[in-house]
Design a protein around this motif. Structure first.
Motif, PDB file in Angstrom:
ATOM      1  N   HIS A 237      53.748 -42.687  -3.236  1.00 24.24           N
ATOM      2  CA  HIS A 237      52.668 -43.635  -3.509  1.00 24.24           C
ATOM      3  C   HIS A 237      51.413 -42.945  -4.038  1.00 24.24           C
ATOM      4  O   HIS A 237      50.449 -43.631  -4.389  1.00 24.24           O
ATOM      5  N   ALA A 238      51.433 -41.621  -4.082  1.00 21.22           N
ATOM      6  CA  ALA A 238      50.342 -40.830  -4.672  1.00 21.22           C
ATOM      7  C   ALA A 238      48.958 -41.284  -4.201  1.00 21.22           C
ATOM      8  O   ALA A 238      48.103 -41.644  -5.011  1.00 21.22           O
ATOM      9  N   PRO A 239      48.718 -41.272  -2.879  1.00 16.97           N
ATOM     10  CA  PRO A 239      47.390 -41.675  -2.398  1.00 16.97           C
ATOM     11  C   PRO A 239      46.321 -40.700  -2.875  1.00 16.97           C
ATOM     12  O   PRO A 239      46.597 -39.522  -3.129  1.00 16.97           O
ATOM     13  N   ASP A 240      45.102 -41.192  -2.976  1.00 17.01           N
ATOM     14  CA  ASP A 240      43.997 -40.335  -3.379  1.00 17.01           C
ATOM     15  C   ASP A 240      43.635 -39.339  -2.293  1.00 17.01           C
ATOM     16  O   ASP A 240      43.141 -38.246  -2.587  1.00 17.01           O
ATOM     17  N   HIS A 241      43.837 -39.713  -1.042  1.00 19.32           N
ATOM     18  CA  HIS A 241      43.510 -38.824   0.069  1.00 19.32           C
ATOM     19  C   HIS A 241      44.412 -39.164   1.247  1.00 19.32           C
ATOM     20  O   HIS A 241      44.832 -40.322   1.410  1.00 19.32           O
ATOM     21  N   ILE A 242      44.720 -38.149   2.068  1.00 20.76           N
ATOM     22  CA  ILE A 242      45.586 -38.326   3.223  1.00 20.76           C
ATOM     23  C   ILE A 242      44.828 -37.912   4.475  1.00 20.76           C
ATOM     24  O   ILE A 242      44.253 -36.826   4.542  1.00 20.76           O
ATOM     25  N   CYS A 243      44.836 -38.780   5.477  1.00 22.68           N
ATOM     26  CA  CYS A 243      44.171 -38.543   6.754  1.00 22.68           C
ATOM     27  C   CYS A 243      45.225 -38.321   7.836  1.00 22.68           C
ATOM     28  O   CYS A 243      46.123 -39.152   8.001  1.00 22.68           O
ATOM     29  N   VAL A 244      45.102 -37.218   8.577  1.00 20.98           N
ATOM     30  CA  VAL A 244      46.043 -36.877   9.650  1.00 20.98           C
ATOM     31  C   VAL A 244      45.251 -36.808  10.952  1.00 20.98           C
ATOM     32  O   VAL A 244      44.381 -35.946  11.107  1.00 20.98           O
ATOM     33  N   THR A 245      45.567 -37.701  11.906  1.00 17.60           N
ATOM     34  CA  THR A 245      44.723 -37.816  13.091  1.00 17.60           C
ATOM     35  C   THR A 245      45.309 -37.124  14.329  1.00 17.60           C
ATOM     36  O   THR A 245      45.310 -37.670  15.427  1.00 17.60           O
ATOM     37  N   GLY A 246      45.796 -35.894  14.137  1.00 22.48           N
ATOM     38  CA  GLY A 246      46.039 -35.006  15.261  1.00 22.48           C
ATOM     39  C   GLY A 246      47.433 -34.948  15.829  1.00 22.48           C
ATOM     40  O   GLY A 246      48.346 -35.651  15.415  1.00 22.48           O
ATOM     41  N   ASP A 247      47.575 -34.042  16.816  1.00 24.52           N
ATOM     42  CA  ASP A 247      48.825 -33.730  17.502  1.00 24.52           C
ATOM     43  C   ASP A 247      49.909 -33.282  16.529  1.00 24.52           C
ATOM     44  O   ASP A 247      51.022 -33.830  16.494  1.00 24.52           O
ATOM     45  N   LEU A 248      49.590 -32.248  15.771  1.00 31.32           N
ATOM     46  CA  LEU A 248      50.589 -31.630  14.906  1.00 31.32           C
ATOM     47  C   LEU A 248      51.530 -30.753  15.711  1.00 31.32           C
ATOM     48  O   LEU A 248      52.681 -30.554  15.329  1.00 31.32           O
ATOM     49  N   VAL A 249      51.029 -30.186  16.816  1.00 33.01           N
ATOM     50  CA  VAL A 249      51.827 -29.241  17.595  1.00 33.01           C
ATOM     51  C   VAL A 249      52.183 -29.859  18.942  1.00 33.01           C
ATOM     52  O   VAL A 249      51.891 -31.019  19.215  1.00 33.01           O
ATOM     53  N   ASN A 250      52.815 -29.042  19.783  1.00 32.52           N
ATOM     54  CA  ASN A 250      53.293 -29.554  21.069  1.00 32.52           C
ATOM     55  C   ASN A 250      52.621 -28.901  22.265  1.00 32.52           C
ATOM     56  O   ASN A 250      52.048 -29.583  23.103  1.00 32.52           O
ATOM     57  N   VAL A 251      52.670 -27.568  22.357  1.00 32.33           N
ATOM     58  CA  VAL A 251      52.081 -26.879  23.514  1.00 32.33           C
ATOM     59  C   VAL A 251      51.079 -25.806  23.095  1.00 32.33           C
ATOM     60  O   VAL A 251      50.703 -24.955  23.898  1.00 32.33           O
ATOM     61  N   SER A 252      50.643 -25.829  21.842  1.00 33.22           N
ATOM     62  CA  SER A 252      49.597 -24.931  21.333  1.00 33.22           C
ATOM     63  C   SER A 252      49.958 -23.454  21.409  1.00 33.22           C
ATOM     64  O   SER A 252      49.114 -22.599  21.693  1.00 33.22           O
ATOM     65  N   LEU A 253      51.213 -23.122  21.150  1.00 33.62           N
ATOM     66  CA  LEU A 253      51.569 -21.717  20.952  1.00 33.62           C
ATOM     67  C   LEU A 253      51.042 -21.263  19.599  1.00 33.62           C
ATOM     68  O   LEU A 253      50.999 -22.058  18.646  1.00 33.62           O
ATOM     69  N   PRO A 254      50.645 -19.993  19.464  1.00 34.33           N
ATOM     70  CA  PRO A 254      50.056 -19.541  18.195  1.00 34.33           C
ATOM     71  C   PRO A 254      50.903 -19.856  16.965  1.00 34.33           C
ATOM     72  O   PRO A 254      50.384 -20.311  15.943  1.00 34.33           O
ATOM     73  N   ALA A 255      52.217 -19.650  17.051  1.00 33.96           N
ATOM     74  CA  ALA A 255      53.076 -19.859  15.882  1.00 33.96           C
ATOM     75  C   ALA A 255      53.140 -21.320  15.473  1.00 33.96           C
ATOM     76  O   ALA A 255      53.421 -21.630  14.305  1.00 33.96           O
ATOM     77  N   GLU A 256      52.899 -22.230  16.405  1.00 36.77           N
ATOM     78  CA  GLU A 256      52.931 -23.652  16.063  1.00 36.77           C
ATOM     79  C   GLU A 256      51.849 -24.005  15.046  1.00 36.77           C
ATOM     80  O   GLU A 256      52.014 -24.938  14.251  1.00 36.77           O
ATOM     81  N   PHE A 257      50.726 -23.296  15.070  1.00 37.73           N
ATOM     82  CA  PHE A 257      49.633 -23.622  14.165  1.00 37.73           C
ATOM     83  C   PHE A 257      49.920 -23.149  12.736  1.00 37.73           C
ATOM     84  O   PHE A 257      49.397 -23.721  11.782  1.00 37.73           O
ATOM     85  N   ASP A 258      50.761 -22.128  12.607  1.00 40.72           N
ATOM     86  CA  ASP A 258      51.245 -21.766  11.272  1.00 40.72           C
ATOM     87  C   ASP A 258      52.131 -22.878  10.725  1.00 40.72           C
ATOM     88  O   ASP A 258      52.042 -23.248   9.543  1.00 40.72           O
ATOM     89  N   THR A 259      52.994 -23.423  11.575  1.00 35.41           N
ATOM     90  CA  THR A 259      53.832 -24.561  11.165  1.00 35.41           C
ATOM     91  C   THR A 259      52.960 -25.741  10.776  1.00 35.41           C
ATOM     92  O   THR A 259      53.228 -26.435   9.784  1.00 35.41           O
TER      93      THR A 259
END
Length: 306
Positions: free
Chosen positions: A57-79
């Motif tokens: 749909h080629a939006p002009d902007h994308i908003c992501v409202t959190g909880d990308l990771v699970n237990v906040s291990l350092p490697a999760e933030f690279d993912t």
């Protein structure tokens, strides 16, 4: 017309290998939750088709409202950083942290370090580290101002609550008033919903004060995650209600009890005093394996019904 997309709570997996010392305390219980339920209910098989549909749909902007990771291990933030980059360039994608992105105190700054290009405001110098004082940040994009706030605070075991805090609320009020004077359509991104009822261990602790700021300063739209449900609330103001929209987890499977994976598109047009915002929910219907249009409605402007 300006098009925003909104997704949340992908809980990207799998959880990477970790040292025993990293899994003591709250992370241990989070890992057990992942093994017991989350890894079955959240996954790439759901997320990948949803993102393909969103990007088509080629939006002009994308908003992501959190909880990308699970237990906040350092490697999760690279993912998480790789995931954000897959959505688009940093100037096209904005993120705010959720409670899982600040799961333990020792990980509080990981999202600030790893996701800095996606949560730096227009006035942030590219070589200046992003810190908690950077919230709320603002990104002016055409007729829209995307305002990102943080409710992510470390909490004890079995707690998933959040808080904006006095200093950030004061900055948010001043910023919203300034953006109104600039004639922009103000979109506030927040992880914990400022409206609705939920158990104390999952709530926004200063929700009433946040609502008071929004009611006084105004905004055209509030986007949140956290509940893993499609929802629509409102904050009454003298100029009319502010729509408050929640989306399901983007990774939730079609059989998820709280609702299968989905996202929203917001089509914004008009001008100050005559804005219009149409919302389309897209995602999986219950037990249906394909992404589709689910509902359409007017959130702001002629045709809106509270």
């Amino acid at each position: 017309m300006y098009v925003l997309a909104h997704l949340s709570d992908p809980h990207l997996g799998p959880i990477p290998e970790a040292r025993i010392s990293e899994l003591l305390g709250k992370r241990f219980f989070g890992m057990m939750n992942w093994i017991g339920a989350r890894r079955r209910n959240f996954g790439a098989a759901t997320l990948a088709p949803l993102l393909t549909d969103l990007l088509a749909h080629a939006p002009d902007h994308i908003c992501v409202t959190g909880d990308l990771v699970n237990v906040s291990l350092p490697a999760e933030f690279d993912t998480g950083a790789t995931f954000l980059a897959s959505l688009g360039a940093p100037d096209k994608v904005s993120v705010v942290p959720g409670n899982h992105d600040a799961y333990v105190r020792s990980a509080m700054h990981y999202h600030l370090e790893h996701w800095a290009p996606f949560l730096a405001g227009d006035d942030t110098h590219p070589h200046t580290p992003v810190d908690v004082e950077a919230f709320p940040y603002v990104r002016r994009r055409g007729p829209v101002a995307v305002v990102g706030v943080s409710t992510a605070v470390p909490t004890a075991v079995f707690l998933a609550s959040g808080k904006m805090g006095h200093a950030q609320r004061a900055r948010l009020k001043a910023l919203l008033e300034q953006l109104k004077a600039e004639g922009l359509f103000r979109v506030v991104m927040i992880h914990h919903p400022p409206v609705g009822e939920r158990p104390f261990h999952r709530d926004l602790r200063d929700a009433a004060k946040v609502r008071a700021v929004l009611a006084e300063a105004g905004a055209e739209l509030v986007l949140h995650g956290h509940d893993h449900r499609a929802s629509l609330g409102q904050i009454p103001t003298g100029a009319g209600p502010i729509p408050v929209v929640g989306v399901p987890s983007a990774s939730a499977g079609p059989g998820s009890e709280r609702g299968p994976g989905g996202y929203c598109l917001y089509r914004i047009s008009g001008a100050p005093g005559a804005w219009r915002c149409d919302m389309e929910r897209r995602g999986y219907a219950k037990d249906i394996q394909s992404v589709q249009s689910l509902t359409r409605q007017v959130l702001v402007g002629e045709g809106y019904s509270s």
